[in-house]
Design a protein around this motif. Structure first.
Motif, mmCIF file in Angstrom:
data_model
loop_
_atom_site.group_PDB
_atom_site.id
_atom_site.type_symbol
_atom_site.label_atom_id
_atom_site.label_comp_id
_atom_site.label_asym_id
_atom_site.label_seq_id
_atom_site.Cartn_x
_atom_site.Cartn_y
_atom_site.Cartn_z
ATOM 1 N N PHE A 73 1.741 6.552 4.956
ATOM 2 C CA PHE A 73 2.574 7.370 5.842
ATOM 3 C C PHE A 73 4.039 6.945 5.763
ATOM 4 O O PHE A 73 4.939 7.774 5.585
ATOM 5 C CB PHE A 73 2.049 7.246 7.272
ATOM 6 N N ILE A 74 4.287 5.646 5.896
ATOM 7 C CA ILE A 74 5.671 5.165 5.880
ATOM 8 C C ILE A 74 6.348 5.544 4.569
ATOM 9 O O ILE A 74 7.468 6.049 4.540
ATOM 10 C CB ILE A 74 5.721 3.639 6.083
ATOM 11 N N LEU A 112 18.046 -4.013 8.145
ATOM 12 C CA LEU A 112 17.893 -2.831 9.004
ATOM 13 C C LEU A 112 19.194 -2.475 9.704
ATOM 14 O O LEU A 112 19.542 -1.300 9.820
ATOM 15 C CB LEU A 112 16.813 -3.100 10.046
ATOM 16 N N ASN A 131 9.533 8.054 4.207
ATOM 17 C CA ASN A 131 10.799 7.628 3.617
ATOM 18 C C ASN A 131 11.258 8.637 2.561
ATOM 19 O O ASN A 131 12.417 9.047 2.533
ATOM 20 C CB ASN A 131 10.654 6.243 2.970
ATOM 21 N N MET A 190 -0.170 11.043 12.347
ATOM 22 C CA MET A 190 0.712 10.813 11.202
ATOM 23 C C MET A 190 0.659 11.989 10.234
ATOM 24 O O MET A 190 1.691 12.468 9.766
ATOM 25 C CB MET A 190 0.284 9.536 10.482
ATOM 26 N N LEU A 202 0.515 -3.182 10.468
ATOM 27 C CA LEU A 202 1.122 -3.161 9.138
ATOM 28 C C LEU A 202 1.112 -4.579 8.589
ATOM 29 O O LEU A 202 1.434 -5.520 9.299
ATOM 30 C CB LEU A 202 2.551 -2.634 9.201
ATOM 31 N N LYS A 203 0.704 -4.713 7.322
ATOM 32 C CA LYS A 203 0.617 -6.035 6.715
ATOM 33 C C LYS A 203 1.560 -6.105 5.526
ATOM 34 O O LYS A 203 1.586 -5.207 4.694
ATOM 35 C CB LYS A 203 -0.812 -6.288 6.234
ATOM 36 N N LEU A 241 3.422 6.986 13.984
ATOM 37 C CA LEU A 241 2.845 5.728 13.520
ATOM 38 C C LEU A 241 2.556 4.799 14.705
ATOM 39 O O LEU A 241 1.437 4.289 14.860
ATOM 40 C CB LEU A 241 3.819 5.063 12.546
ATOM 41 N N THR A 292 11.036 4.503 13.404
ATOM 42 C CA THR A 292 11.567 5.824 13.087
ATOM 43 C C THR A 292 10.539 6.944 13.173
ATOM 44 O O THR A 292 10.827 8.020 13.666
ATOM 45 C CB THR A 292 12.159 5.819 11.658
ATOM 46 N N HIS A 316 11.252 -0.503 10.016
ATOM 47 C CA HIS A 316 11.954 0.786 10.053
ATOM 48 C C HIS A 316 10.975 1.928 10.288
ATOM 49 O O HIS A 316 11.220 2.821 11.098
ATOM 50 C CB HIS A 316 12.710 0.992 8.742
ATOM 51 N N GLY A 317 9.857 1.905 9.575
ATOM 52 C CA GLY A 317 8.855 2.964 9.728
ATOM 53 C C GLY A 317 8.352 3.067 11.152
ATOM 54 O O GLY A 317 8.260 4.152 11.724
ATOM 55 N N LEU A 318 8.050 1.915 11.742
ATOM 56 C CA LEU A 318 7.537 1.914 13.118
ATOM 57 C C LEU A 318 8.578 2.410 14.119
ATOM 58 O O LEU A 318 8.251 3.055 15.105
ATOM 59 C CB LEU A 318 7.079 0.503 13.506
ATOM 60 N N ALA A 328 11.203 -5.148 6.185
ATOM 61 C CA ALA A 328 12.221 -4.288 6.789
ATOM 62 C C ALA A 328 11.746 -2.842 6.811
ATOM 63 O O ALA A 328 11.927 -2.117 7.795
ATOM 64 C CB ALA A 328 13.536 -4.404 6.010
ATOM 65 N N ASP A 329 11.097 -2.430 5.734
ATOM 66 C CA ASP A 329 10.629 -1.057 5.641
ATOM 67 C C ASP A 329 9.545 -0.773 6.679
ATOM 68 O O ASP A 329 9.503 0.300 7.280
ATOM 69 C CB ASP A 329 10.081 -0.809 4.228
ATOM 70 N N ALA A 330 8.673 -1.752 6.894
ATOM 71 C CA ALA A 330 7.612 -1.592 7.884
ATOM 72 C C ALA A 330 8.204 -1.450 9.288
ATOM 73 O O ALA A 330 7.810 -0.576 10.063
ATOM 74 C CB ALA A 330 6.659 -2.785 7.826
ATOM 75 N N ASN A 355 11.945 -6.786 1.749
ATOM 76 C CA ASN A 355 12.084 -5.324 1.650
ATOM 77 C C ASN A 355 10.941 -4.616 2.351
ATOM 78 O O ASN A 355 11.142 -3.667 3.101
ATOM 79 C CB ASN A 355 12.083 -4.886 0.178
ATOM 80 N N ALA A 356 9.736 -5.084 2.079
ATOM 81 C CA ALA A 356 8.565 -4.454 2.688
ATOM 82 C C ALA A 356 8.563 -4.677 4.194
ATOM 83 O O ALA A 356 8.215 -3.777 4.964
ATOM 84 C CB ALA A 356 7.287 -5.018 2.065
ATOM 85 N N ARG A 392 11.710 2.628 -0.429
ATOM 86 C CA ARG A 392 12.150 1.954 0.798
ATOM 87 C C ARG A 392 13.222 2.748 1.524
ATOM 88 O O ARG A 392 13.976 3.493 0.882
ATOM 89 C CB ARG A 392 12.701 0.566 0.463
ATOM 90 N N PHE A 393 13.333 2.488 2.808
ATOM 91 C CA PHE A 393 14.285 3.282 3.607
ATOM 92 C C PHE A 393 15.724 3.121 3.146
ATOM 93 O O PHE A 393 16.514 4.037 3.277
ATOM 94 C CB PHE A 393 14.159 2.925 5.095
ATOM 95 N N PHE A 394 16.041 1.936 2.587
ATOM 96 C CA PHE A 394 17.435 1.754 2.200
ATOM 97 C C PHE A 394 17.797 2.499 0.907
ATOM 98 O O PHE A 394 18.920 2.454 0.460
ATOM 99 C CB PHE A 394 17.795 0.261 2.092
#
Lengths: 519, 432
Positions: A377-378, B277, A382, A314, B371-372, B394, B390, B386-388, B382-384, B379-380, A20-22
Motif C-alpha cells: 500500500f505505502i 521527513l 507513493n 487501504m 510495519l517492519k 493505513l 500521510t 511517512h506512509g503512516l 522514513a518511508d514507513a 530510507n525504508a 520512496r516518498f522523497f
C-alpha cells in the motif's frame, strides 16, 4: 455433440519498484523493469512458448475438432512486445489457424467495471482495437478482469457490442442450477453468459500436481471419464484457467504438458464432447435461463467475491484516489501519463494490499512481491502521489464535456461532485454562495498562500470562526508569521461576534477565491 | 509438577522487563498446575505470592563449617570475582560501577560469600558477582532439601544457581534467555558474563529463547545445539485502560521513540529518519523519550541537522507520562539494532498507536499488523513513517486489527509451551 470450452487467461502486471516518498515530484519511473523482464522471460520459456507450440500441434492433428480461446491483457501484450516478441508471433500463428478465439477484456486488467463506466468503455475499446490489430479478429466475446460479473456489468458489456460473456459458476449464484448450460444476462437477454465449471477447471489448474489429493495423479483417462459422467442434459463444460497453469504454476515435471497433449484424443474418442470456442457455444446453444447476479462475483477464493482486490480501507483508498483522477485523464493526450494511468490500474496492485492472507493463502503469497500488504500500500500510494502531481500539472480537467483554463483543483474523490467549476464562476464573480470551505482543502499550498494574501486577518478570523477544525488546520499553517499572530490575537478577542461579520468574512474569501482562479 | 525457579527480580521490585516476564509466566504456569518455589536474592515481603512461594536468599543462613557447604562452594567457585564485569543494566551504570569498584578495597571473595548471614541487595549493584556466587551457593543448599521436578533459571545471574542446583539434585535444568550479552553490549561483550551465559546454556537440558531472533544468537554466538533451543514468545499481561489526559496541544503530527538511549535501541536511526521527513513535511514533530548514555550525542546530532525545533527530548517518563505520550502520538517507532523481544510496541498498539519496528526485534515475529523495516535502512524507516502519517487508511487498518492481535499474545499461551518443555525434560531424565 456436446461442447467442451477451454479459455486461457494471459496476464502479467507491471510490478512496481520500491518507490520512496522523497522521490515524489522528480522521479517518474515506477516499474521494476528487471523483475518484470525476468518473470516475463521465465514464463515465456516455461509456459507461453512450449504451450503455444503444443496447442498448434493439436490443432494440426485434430483440425476443426480442437479449438480454444485466449484473453491476453494489454499489460501482458506490452511486456511481451518489449521482452519476448516471439511470443506475440506464436499467438498470431495460433490465430491464423482459425481455431482460436481471442476475447476482449479491459486493456489494463483493471477493476474499472466496478467504479467507472466511461473508463471501462475506454479500456475495452482500446483492448478490442489492440487485439484486432494483432490477431486480425474483432472480439465478440468479453471476459472481465478476474471474471468479475454482475447484471449491471453484463448490461454495459452488451451495450459495447458483445453478445457473449464469461464468468464464474459461483455456487451462491447458481444454487441448484448447473454451470453446464448457456445462460443469459438478467437485464439484456441477448447477452449470453458462459459459466466456469470450477470443479473440473480447478482439478487441472490447482489440484493437478497436489499429491495429497485423492485423485492424484490425474490422467487424461480419469478426466475423460469424469466428463463422460456429466449429466446427459449438460450441454457445455467450461474450463477456464490462467494460461500460466501450464509450465509455471504446474511445472513441466508434473506431467501437465503430457496430460494436455493426450487429453483431446481421449475426449474425442471416448465421449460425445467436442472442443468449441465461447463464440461458437454461444451461437449453437439456446440459453436455458437468465442468471441473476445483483452483486458482483469473481473467480477468486472460496467466497467468489471482490474482497481480494477491494474492501479493506487501504484498497478502497488507493483505488478511489486513482480513479479520482479520471476527469483529468479523459482529455489527456500525453502518452507517458496515459501509459502510467493504465499500468497503475492493474488489479494486481490492489490484490497485493489484501489483508485476508494473514490467515489463509500460500497461493497468494506466491504471486506477491511484497512481504506485507502494508508495504504494498505505502509503495503504491507513493507512486500514485507522484502520478497525481504529474496529472495535476499536465492534464486539463474535463468538466461537462468541455475543458478550458488552467486546472487548479485536486479532486480527492472520483465523485468530485462538490468541486469548484472555475470556469462557471468566472462568468459570475458574485456567485460567492457557490464557494465552500471544502474547496480550500483541495487547492495547493502555494495557491492557498496566494489566496490568503488577499484576506485581512480580521475577515479571516470571522470567516474561520465557525469553520471546521480540518479547515483551520489547512489554512492556518499557510499564514505568514505576522498574519498568524494577528489572527490569534483577534480570535482571542472574538468572544462575541455577529453573524453578518462571519458572512462578510466568508464573502471576502469567496471573492478572492474566484479572482484567483479567474485570472 | 514442582518447579524450583531462580529469578533475579520479581515485581514490584524490578528494574526492567525481566521481573515482569517472570511474574506473567509464573502466574500462568500456576493455573496450569505448576507448583513454583521462586528464589530471589532478596524478598521484600510485599510481592504477590498468589502463584509462587517466594524465597529470599538473604533469609537463608549457611554454616561455612558444614562439609556440605564446602562441597557446594567448590562447585560454584569458577566465578572470578573482581574482574571487569558488566552488570545487567545499562552501560552508563556500568561506568559508575567500575569507578566505585576501583575506590573500594575488595574483600577476599571466599570470606565474603561464606559469611553465615549475607544481605543481598538484589538488583545489579557493585557486589553483583559476589551476590551471584552467594546466590548459587544457597541454591545448591536448597536443592538438597526441596522436593521438585525441574529447575528453571531466568537469565545469567541465576545460571550458576541453576547449574549448582542441578548438580546436587540431578534434576533437569531449563535456562530461560530473556536477553543475551550481545543485546546489552553489542559486539563489545563482557567475556565473564558471556562465559557464565554459555556455561548455563551448555549445562541446561533445554534453553528457552524469548524469540527466534534470540534463538539464533544462542545457536550462532554461543554454539548451542539447535535442537536444544526452543522459542517461547513472551506474553503481555492485560492492562487497564488509560483514563488520563488525551488533549493534543500540538497541531502537528507526533512521531515517538521510547526506550533507553543506548546504541542497541538504534535512536540515531530515528533521528536520521526524522531529518529526512522534515525536509519534506514540516508539519511533524518527533519525540524521543527515555534516557541513556547516548543522549548527549543525540542532542548534538539533532542540533547539527538543524531540526531542533521539531525534535524533542523528554528524558525518562513514568508509566502515567508514557500513556499520555501515547495518547498524543500518531506513530510509534522502535528501530532497535538488537531486541530480544520488545514490549513497548505492544503497549503502543494497545494505546491505538500504529507502530514501525525493526526486523531485528523478537516482537516482529509475532506481529502482522505493523510495519517492519531493517534498522539500518533509514530510507525504508522514513518511508514507513511517512506512509503512516500521510495515507489515512493505513493507520486505521492498523487500529482495527492491532489491539486484537496483541490480545492474543497471552502468558497462558507461553506457559502452555513451557509446561510441555518441563514434561519433555522430565521424561528424558527418567529414561537415563
Amino acid at each position: 455433440m456436446r461442447s467442451i470450452c477451454f479459455y486461457f487467461q494471459v496476464h502479467q502486471p507491471f510490478r512496481l519498484r520500491t518507490y520512496r516518498f522523497f522521490e515524489m515530484g522528480h522521479e517518474h519511473h515506477y516499474y521494476n523493469d528487471f523483475e518484470n523482464k525476468h518473470i516475463l522471460n521465465r514464463v515465456a520459456q516455461k509456459c507461453y512458448l512450449p504451450m503455444n507450440e503444443l496447442l498448434l500441434n493439436l490443432i494440426g492433428r485434430y483440425g476443426d475438432k480442437f479449438r480454444v480461446a485466449f484473453s491476453i491483457s494489454g499489460s501482458a501484450i506490452e511486456q511481451l512486445r518489449d521482452y519476448a516478441p516471439q511470443v506475440i508471433e506464436s499467438f498470431a500463428q495460433l490465430a491464423r489457424t482459425g481455431n482460436v478465439e481471442f476475447l476482449a477484456e479491459t486493456y489494463a486488467h483493471s477493476l474499472a467495471s466496478l467504479k467507472s463506466k466511461p473508463e471501462f468503455e475506454r479500456q475495452v475499446n482500446l483492448h478490442r482495437k489492440t487485439i484486432e490489430e494483432l490477431f486480425g479478429q474483432k472480439p465478440t466475446t468479453f471476459r472481465n478482469t478476474e471474471l468479475i460479473y454482475s447484471d449491471e456489468i453484463g448490461e454495459m458489456v452488451y451495450n459495447l457490442g458483445f453478445d457473449t460473456m464469461l464468468t464464474e459458476g459461483a455456487k451462491h449464484v447458481l444454487g441448484w442450477k448447473s454451470p453446464n448450460h448457456l445462460y443469459s444476462n438478467a437485464r439484456k437477454p441477448e447477452l449470453k453468459v458462459l459459466l466456469k465449471n470450477f470443479k473440473l477447471s480447478d482439478d487441472i489448474a490447482f489440484r493437478f500436481s497436489h499429491q495429497g489429493w485423492k485423485e492424484w495423479p490425474l490422467t487424461p483417462e480419469k478426466f475423460t471419464s469424469w466428463l463422460a459422467k456429466t449429466d446427459k442434459t449438460d450441454e457445455v463444460v467450461n474450463l477456464f484457467m490462467d494460461y500460466e497453469t501450464f509450465g509455471e504454476h504446474q511445472w513441466r515435471e508434473t506431467g501437465i504438458f503430457d496430460f494436455m497433449k493426450a487429453l483431446p484424443a481421449k475426449i474425442l474418442k471416448n465421449t460425445d464432447f467436442t472442443f468449441r470456442t465461447p463464440a461458437e457455444v454461444s451461437k449453437i446453444l439456446q440459453p436455458v435461463a437468465a442468471i441473476h447476479v445483483p452483486y458482483p462475483i469473481s473467480w477468486a477464493d472460496e467466497e467468489r467475491d471482490l474482497t481480494a482486490w477491494l474492501g479493506n480501507e487501504m484498497q478502497d483508498e488507493a483505488f478511489g484516489k486513482l480513479l479520482g483522477l479520471e476527469k483529468k485523464i479523459t482529455n489527456c493526450t500525453q502518452p507517458d501519463i496515459l501509459r502510467d494511468w493504465y499500468r497503475l490500474q492493474n488489479s494486481d496492485h490492489f490484490y497485493y494490499m489484501c489483508t485476508k492472507w494473514f490467515s489463509d493463502g500460500d497461493v497468494h503469497k506466491y504471486f506477491n512481491p511484497y512481504t506485507t500488504p502494508y508495504e504494498a500500500f505505502i509503495n503504491y500510494m507513493n507512486v500514485l502521489s507522484d502520478f497525481t502531481i504529474r496529472v495535476d500539472e499536465h492534464c486539463v480537467e474535463n468538466n461537462k464535456g468541455e475543458a478550458k483554463g488552467e486546472p487548479t483543483i485536486q479532486h480527492g474523490q472520483h465523485e468530485a461532485a462538490d468541486s469548484v467549476d472555475a470556469d462557471k464562476q468566472a462568468d459570475d464573480g458574485d456567485r460567492s454562495h457557490d464557494f465552500s470551505f471544502e474547496h480550500l482543502k483541495n487547492i495547493s499550498n502555494a495557491k492557498l498562500k496566494k489566496l490568503l494574501k488577499d484576506i485581512d486577518a480580521e475577515n479571516l478570523a470571522y470567516a474561520l470562526r465557525d469553520a471546521g477544525e480540518d479547515i483551520r488546520d489547512r489554512v492556518l499553517p499557510n499564514l505568514t508569521k505576522s498574519a498568524r499572530q494577528e489572527y490569534d490575537q483577534l480570535t482571542e478577542k472574538m468572544k462575541k461576534i455577529k453573524d453578518e461579520d462571519i458572512a462578510r468574512g466568508r464573502d471576502k474569501i469567496a471573492k478572492a477565491f474566484n479572482r484567483l482562479f479567474n485570472s | 509438577m514442582k518447579i524450583l525457579m531462580f529469578g533475579w527480580e520479581f515485581p514490584p521490585h524490578i528494574t526492567g522487563g525481566l521481573g515482569t516476564a517472570c511474574y506473567g509466566l509464573t502466574r500462568s504456569l500456576a493455573t496450569e498446575g505448576a507448583e513454583i518455589v521462586f528464589v530471589v536474592p532478596k524478598a521484600f515481603g510485599d510481592e504477590d505470592q498468589s502463584a509462587v512461594r517466594l524465597m529470599g536468599a538473604s533469609d537463608i543462613e549457611i554454616d561455612a563449617a558444614d562439609p556440605d557447604t564446602q562441597e557446594f562452594w567448590k562447585r560454584v567457585t569458577y566465578l572470578q570475582i573482581g574482574s571487569n564485569l558488566i552488570p545487567y543494566v545499562t552501560p552508563e551504570a556500568f561506568r559508575r560501577l567500575v569507578e566505585e569498584r576501583q575506590r573500594q578495597q575488595q574483600q577476599p571473595i571466599d570470606d565474603l560469600v561464606l559469611k553465615a548471614k549475607f544481605d543481598f541487595n538484589g538488583g545489579y549493584g557493585s557486589d553483583l558477582l559476589a551476590e551471584v556466587s552467594r546466590y548459587a551457593l544457597i541454591a545448591a543448599g536448597l536443592a538438597g532439601k526441596q522436593q521438585f521436578d525441574v529447575i528453571h533459571a531466568h537469565d545469567w545471574p541465576t545460571y550458576p544457581a541453576g547449574i549448582a542446583a542441578a548438580a546436587i539434585s540431578h534434576k533437569p535444568l531449563v535456562v530461560h534467555v530473556h536477553a543475551t550479552e550481545f543485546d546489552r553490549s553489542g559486539e563489545n561483550i563482557n567475556h565473564e558474563v558471556y562465559d557464565i551465559e554459555r556455561r548455563g546454556m551448555e549445562a541446561a537440558d533445554r534453553v528457552i529463547a524469548v524469540s527466534n531472533f534470540t534463538r539464533n544468537t544462542i545457536i550462532e554466538k554461543y554454539g548451542i545445539a539447535p535442537d536444544k533451543v526452543v522459542t517461547v514468545h513472551n506474553g503481555i499481561a492485560a492492562a487497564t485502560d488509560y483514563t488520563g489526559s488525551t488533549t493534543r496541544y500540538l497541531k502537528e503530527k507526533v512521531v515517538t521513540f521510547l526506550g533507553r538511549l543506548t546504541q542497541q535501541k538504534g535512536p540515531e536511526y530515528f533521528v536520521e529518519a526524522a531529518h529526512m521527513l522534515l525536509q519534506y513535511d514540516k508539519n511533524v514533530r518527533f519525540v524521543m523519550a527515555g534516557s541513556g548514555d547516548m543522549l548527549p550525542r543525540l542532542v548534538r546530532q539533532v542540533a547539527r541537522l538543524g531540526i531542533g525545533t521539531r525534535f524533542h527530548f523528554t528524558g525518562f517518563l513514568d508509566e502515567q507520562e508514557v500513556q499520555q505520550l501515547f495518547a498524543i502520538s500518531d506513530v510509534f517507532v522502535m528501530p532497535s539494532v538488537s531486541e530480544p523481544f520488545g514490549l513497548v510496541p505492544l503497549e503502543a498498539i494497545r494505546a491505538n498507536v500504529p507502530v514501525v519496528i525493526s526486523r531485528q526485534s523478537g516482537v516482529s515475529e509475532v506481529l502482522d499488523h505493523v510495519l517492519k523495516v531493517d534498522f539500518w535502512d533509514v530510507n525504508a524507516l522514513a518511508d514507513a513513517i511517512h506512509g503512516l502519517l500521510t495515507y489515512k487508511s493505513l493507520a486505521s487498518e492498523f487500529r482495527k486489527h492491532g489491539k486484537n492481535e496483541v490480545s492474543q499474545l497471552t502468558w497462558d499461551h507461553a506457559a502452555h509451551q513451557v509446561i510441555k518443555i518441563y514434561e519433555d525434560v522430565v521424561a528424558i531424565s527418567q529414561l537415563t
